[in-house]
Write a protein that holds these residues in place. Structure first.
Motif, PDB file in Angstrom:
ATOM      1  N   MET A  84       0.840  -1.202   0.000  1.00  0.00           N
ATOM      2  CA  MET A  84       0.000   0.000   0.000  1.00  0.00           C
ATOM      3  C   MET A  84       0.872   1.248   0.000  1.00  0.00           C
ATOM      4  N   CYS A  85       1.889   1.269   0.842  1.00  0.00           N
ATOM      5  CA  CYS A  85       2.793   2.404   0.924  1.00  0.00           C
ATOM      6  C   CYS A  85       3.502   2.624  -0.413  1.00  0.00           C
ATOM      7  N   GLU A  86       3.935   1.549  -1.034  1.00  0.00           N
ATOM      8  CA  GLU A  86       4.594   1.657  -2.341  1.00  0.00           C
ATOM      9  C   GLU A  86       3.644   2.206  -3.400  1.00  0.00           C
ATOM     10  N   ALA A  87       2.374   1.792  -3.356  1.00  0.00           N
ATOM     11  CA  ALA A  87       1.384   2.289  -4.306  1.00  0.00           C
ATOM     12  C   ALA A  87       1.124   3.784  -4.097  1.00  0.00           C
ATOM     13  N   ILE A  88       1.125   4.217  -2.852  1.00  0.00           N
ATOM     14  CA  ILE A  88       0.944   5.647  -2.554  1.00  0.00           C
ATOM     15  C   ILE A  88       2.124   6.441  -3.089  1.00  0.00           C
ATOM     16  N   THR A  89       3.335   5.975  -2.814  1.00  0.00           N
ATOM     17  CA  THR A  89       4.518   6.706  -3.285  1.00  0.00           C
ATOM     18  C   THR A  89       4.635   6.660  -4.814  1.00  0.00           C
ATOM     19  N   ASP A  90       4.162   5.591  -5.437  1.00  0.00           N
ATOM     20  CA  ASP A  90       4.156   5.512  -6.902  1.00  0.00           C
ATOM     21  C   ASP A  90       3.275   6.599  -7.512  1.00  0.00           C
ATOM     22  N   ARG A  91       2.332   7.126  -6.743  1.00  0.00           N
ATOM     23  CA  ARG A  91       1.451   8.205  -7.206  1.00  0.00           C
ATOM     24  C   ARG A  91       2.034   9.585  -6.890  1.00  0.00           C
ATOM     25  N   GLY A  92       3.262   9.611  -6.392  1.00  0.00           N
ATOM     26  CA  GLY A  92       3.926  10.876  -6.129  1.00  0.00           C
ATOM     27  C   GLY A  92       3.641  11.489  -4.772  1.00  0.00           C
ATOM     28  N   ILE A  93       3.029  10.720  -3.896  1.00  0.00           N
ATOM     29  CA  ILE A  93       2.717  11.193  -2.543  1.00  0.00           C
ATOM     30  C   ILE A  93       3.746  10.601  -1.593  1.00  0.00           C
ATOM     31  N   ASN A  94       4.341  11.434  -0.767  1.00  0.00           N
ATOM     32  CA  ASN A  94       5.373  10.974   0.157  1.00  0.00           C
ATOM     33  C   ASN A  94       4.731  10.207   1.318  1.00  0.00           C
ATOM     34  N   ALA A  95       5.106   8.938   1.474  1.00  0.00           N
ATOM     35  CA  ALA A  95       4.578   8.089   2.534  1.00  0.00           C
ATOM     36  C   ALA A  95       5.679   7.177   3.055  1.00  0.00           C
ATOM     37  N   THR A  96       5.611   6.887   4.327  1.00  0.00           N
ATOM     38  CA  THR A  96       6.570   5.979   4.962  1.00  0.00           C
ATOM     39  C   THR A  96       5.810   5.019   5.862  1.00  0.00           C
ATOM     40  N   ILE A  97       6.486   3.945   6.250  1.00  0.00           N
ATOM     41  CA  ILE A  97       5.925   3.005   7.221  1.00  0.00           C
ATOM     42  C   ILE A  97       6.723   3.158   8.510  1.00  0.00           C
ATOM     43  N   GLU A  98       6.012   3.296   9.605  1.00  0.00           N
ATOM     44  CA  GLU A  98       6.661   3.425  10.912  1.00  0.00           C
ATOM     45  C   GLU A  98       6.035   2.454  11.887  1.00  0.00           C
ATOM     46  N   GLU A  99       6.827   2.065  12.863  1.00  0.00           N
ATOM     47  CA  GLU A  99       6.308   1.212  13.911  1.00  0.00           C
ATOM     48  C   GLU A  99       5.286   1.984  14.723  1.00  0.00           C
ATOM     49  N   ASN A 100       4.165   1.346  14.997  1.00  0.00           N
ATOM     50  CA  ASN A 100       3.092   1.977  15.744  1.00  0.00           C
ATOM     51  C   ASN A 100       3.502   2.064  17.214  1.00  0.00           C
ATOM     52  N   VAL A 101       3.571   3.262  17.737  1.00  0.00           N
ATOM     53  CA  VAL A 101       4.000   3.437  19.124  1.00  0.00           C
ATOM     54  C   VAL A 101       2.825   3.492  20.087  1.00  0.00           C
ATOM     55  N   ARG A 102       1.611   3.583  19.559  1.00  0.00           N
ATOM     56  CA  ARG A 102       0.431   3.587  20.450  1.00  0.00           C
ATOM     57  C   ARG A 102       0.236   2.220  21.056  1.00  0.00           C
ATOM     58  N   ARG A 103      -0.152   2.177  22.256  1.00  0.00           N
ATOM     59  CA  ARG A 103      -0.451   0.907  22.926  1.00  0.00           C
ATOM     60  C   ARG A 103      -1.685   1.078  23.717  1.00  0.00           C
TER      61      ARG A 103
END
Length: 103
Positions: A84-103
């Motif tokens: 999903m992240c790769e598909a977003i960035t392929d559309r020219g939108i800056n996106a990253t995956i981060e570890e979820n810190v919420r618990r």
């Protein structure tokens, strides 16, 4: 997999059973970053098509991204979020995956 255990409270003001996480795997989230290039419409369309957001949800995400600079638009397992992240960035939108810190 997350497992829950029923915990009986001993405090007078907490007489109900409550769920407590006893085991979990860390989740991840896709962060979409604000820029001066992509339109609100393009970000909204992308979130609807790639992340499965409703139009209202995607619009709210776009406004949060615009006003705060970034927003976690999707949470889940890394293996699911990566394409999903790769598909977003392929559309020219800056996106990253981060570890979820919420618990």
């Amino acid at each position: 997999m997350v497992r829950y255990a029923q915990v009986q409270s001993t405090k007078a003001w907490e007489q109900e059973d409550s769920d407590v996480v006893t085991e979990s795997t860390r989740g991840y989230c896709i962060i979409v970053w604000n820029d001066d290039v992509n339109s609100f419409e393009w970000v909204i369309t992308t979130l609807m098509e790639i992340c499965g957001h409703s139009e209202e949800q995607a619009e709210q995400c776009a406004f949060i991204i615009h006003y705060t600079g970034k927003y976690a638009v999707k949470e889940g397992l890394y293996e699911i979020l990566k394409p999903m992240c790769e598909a977003i960035t392929d559309r020219g939108i800056n996106a990253t995956i981060e570890e979820n810190v919420r618990r």
